[in-house]
Design an enzyme around this catalytic site. Sequence first.
Site, PDB file in Angstrom:
ATOM      1  N   ASN A   1      -1.601   2.380  15.130  1.00 61.15           N
ATOM      2  CA  ASN A   1      -0.200   2.519  14.953  1.00 61.15           C
ATOM      3  C   ASN A   1       0.219   2.150  13.659  1.00 61.15           C
ATOM      4  O   ASN A   1      -0.058   0.983  13.054  1.00 61.15           O
ATOM      5  CB  ASN A   1       0.583   1.762  16.262  1.00 61.15           C
ATOM      6  CG  ASN A   1       2.274   1.894  15.804  1.00 61.15           C
ATOM      7  OD1 ASN A   1       2.587   2.453  14.875  1.00 61.15           O
ATOM      8  ND2 ASN A   1       2.826   1.207  16.435  1.00 61.15           N
TER       9      ASN A   1
ATOM     10  N   ASP B   1       6.880  12.439  14.614  1.00 60.49           N
ATOM     11  CA  ASP B   1       7.652  12.830  15.843  1.00 60.49           C
ATOM     12  C   ASP B   1       9.143  12.258  15.760  1.00 60.49           C
ATOM     13  O   ASP B   1       9.395  11.319  15.438  1.00 60.49           O
ATOM     14  CB  ASP B   1       6.721  11.926  16.947  1.00 60.49           C
ATOM     15  CG  ASP B   1       5.321  12.398  17.162  1.00 60.49           C
ATOM     16  OD1 ASP B   1       4.991  13.615  16.922  1.00 60.49           O
ATOM     17  OD2 ASP B   1       4.662  11.393  17.803  1.00 60.49           O
TER      18      ASP B   1
ATOM     19  N   ASP C   1      -1.754   9.532   4.385  1.00 56.72           N
ATOM     20  CA  ASP C   1      -1.019  10.318   5.085  1.00 56.72           C
ATOM     21  C   ASP C   1      -0.963   9.553   6.525  1.00 56.72           C
ATOM     22  O   ASP C   1      -1.839   9.198   7.298  1.00 56.72           O
ATOM     23  CB  ASP C   1      -1.807  11.716   5.282  1.00 56.72           C
ATOM     24  CG  ASP C   1      -0.834  12.879   5.794  1.00 56.72           C
ATOM     25  OD1 ASP C   1       0.339  12.865   5.634  1.00 56.72           O
ATOM     26  OD2 ASP C   1      -1.482  13.397   6.701  1.00 56.72           O
TER      27      ASP C   1
END
Length: 209
Positions: free
Chosen positions: A87, A113, A35
């Site tokens: 990241n 985002d 995820d």
Amino acid sequence: MRQHVNPLSKNFFEIDPIPPLNQVFENPKLPLHLDIGCASGEFLFELSLKNKNWNYIGIEIREKLVLNANLKMKSRENKNLYFSFGNANNIFNQTNNKSIINLITSISFNFPDPWFKKKHHKRRVIQPKLLNLLSNSMKKGSLIFIKTDVRDLFDHMELTISESIKFKKIPYQDVDFCESFNPNRIQTNREKYVILNQLKIYESIYKKI
Ligand SMILES: C[S@@+](CC[C@H](N)C(=O)[O-])C[C@H]1O[C@@H](n2cnc3c(N)ncnc32)[C@H](O)[C@@H]1O
């Protein structure tokens, strides 16, 4: 706590290796779900408790959230869950982590985002380079789930994935959710908010061919 961090900052170039799966999971042979952007990990805590026949890895760029999730792990009996800070766009540059890609059964990008401004689109997590890496290394039949309430981001993600000829969009009704990483249709935190506020959800599922 900061709501957004710039994924292009050099703070996120260094990546922690994910240990070999037999060191993090009780049964490393179970299907593996990743995820991306798991935030505090509540969704994964719930999934991993309900579905002991899956292993879950959450990747999150906000370090504090991962530290808290790992603290919570210590007081629980989760033997099928692991959190990794970093990241997602750089995480597979790490040699150890690269080898995990072909073990993945499915990946979810839940409400990433949006980075609305055009000049910030390169901060969005689904980027051609990541897709290229996934398309070259994920095994046949593995799935990518994308979900968002932002139409423009959805179009951007769909376009980026569809540019890879190795992923085919599959009709929703063809997916056997009972066999998926989320058979009980557990909702993420953002999803709960979106549903409560009666916003539209855009979602697609892709299969590696
Ligand atoms: C809008 S939140 C959604 C959280 C959760 N998936 C949900 O549906 O409730 C997006 C999350 O992705 C994380 N994130 C953003 N860019 C990322 C990246 N490049 N790699 C890993 N995590 C990232 C953010 O820090 C944030 O926690």
